[in-house]
Design an enzyme around this catalytic site. Sequence first.
Site, PDB file in Angstrom:
ATOM      1  CE  LYS A   1      -4.479  -1.183   0.302  1.00  0.00           C
ATOM      2  NZ  LYS A   1      -5.620  -0.534  -0.350  1.00  0.00           N
TER       3      LYS A   1
ATOM      4  CG  ASP B   1      -7.509  -2.825   5.208  1.00  0.00           C
ATOM      5  OD1 ASP B   1      -6.384  -3.301   5.456  1.00  0.00           O
ATOM      6  OD2 ASP B   1      -7.809  -2.390   4.094  1.00  0.00           O
TER       7      ASP B   1
END
Length: 400
Positions: free
Chosen positions: A77, A120
């Site tokens: 990410k 998340d």
Amino acid sequence: MSKLNFNIHIADNQHFNGRLSDQFSISEAEKARRFHLQLDGYQPTPLHNLTHLAKEFGVKNILVKDEAYRFDLNAFKMLGGVYAIARLLCDEYKMDIDGFNFETFKTQIKTKMTFATATDGNHGRGVAWAANQLGQNAVVYMPKGAADERVNNIRALGAECIVTDMNYDDTVRLAIKTADEHGWKVVQDTAWEGYTEIPTWIMQGYSTLAVEAVEQMVELGLDKPTHVFLQAGVGAMAGGVLGYLAEYCGPGQLRSVVVEPNQADCIYRSGIAETGDMVNVDGDLATIMVGLACGEPNPLGWEVLKNCATQFVSCEDRVAAFGMRVLGNPLSGDPAVISGESGAVGLGLLAAVEYSREKESLKEHLALNKDSVVLVINTEGDTDPVHYREVVWQGKHATI
């Protein structure tokens, strides 16, 4: 090995037209890669060639792009977060991204900005890392049930981390509202009306992993992939990577399979909708694939997937758990791969098909055969080590 039953739904993309994207193209991917190349400590993550597993499954190659090694952050990410934040700062201070330098920026710019996001875990950790590297502030919101390990990893990077009592999509809305009230910059990997530039940069940043994978395949003397299995939450990573690969391989030459948990399969449901419009999924989105527990598609990602994805798959959590065990316990001669719940579902689908009672019909539907070169993305390592051990050591979410 025993034949197994899995809850797997495969739908052909009735909206496929092969239209390539100008925003998520080879040229934009290479631009993002040039930026990542100048990061201190940057190196490509491994591409594992599971030759023995490929033979077992009756395909030519199974290649795993292993993002567990990305900057010691255990997930891909940060590629998107750091590129988007750098682009945002360049716009703010009239700088050129091609000449952007971390140390020069920290020396010359003393005013701190605050970046807010909902996550998340992996995206928030990437944003926190980027803000830390640039001497900026980050505030990260997480949905209910967030694992302590993921929360602590974000806080260890100097970010404020707030766990809500909401699901992911409602947490995104809270982050946007709070950022607006405080004058913070939102760095989110989904888009909405009036908010497209930053998620575009994030998706372009993700494409670096695809550029690396192609370079590594060329170095190994391997054929272009015939298949790519891409997991989707909002569809940002899948869209960014597929945009590049569709142009590189040719959209009609690459079978791209988008995989989701059946508790949060907004992309799958959008794909089977006759209108081609995005379909949202609400509720708790209760899946072990927490990185994919998203109920509302990213419209930028959906546009790429609608045009260029071949098939959409909705599957149960046991498929991801199976993938974690297969990757972590390889056949002799293949490397072990530590893969988290969201990272393992692509390989898990491949394994579930191979050992399914409906193996032949499923392989035919996915066009898997002796000539198939299959690329899967391990998007994360054991970002929740406790649950990883419960699955891989203790057999949680067992296949039998």
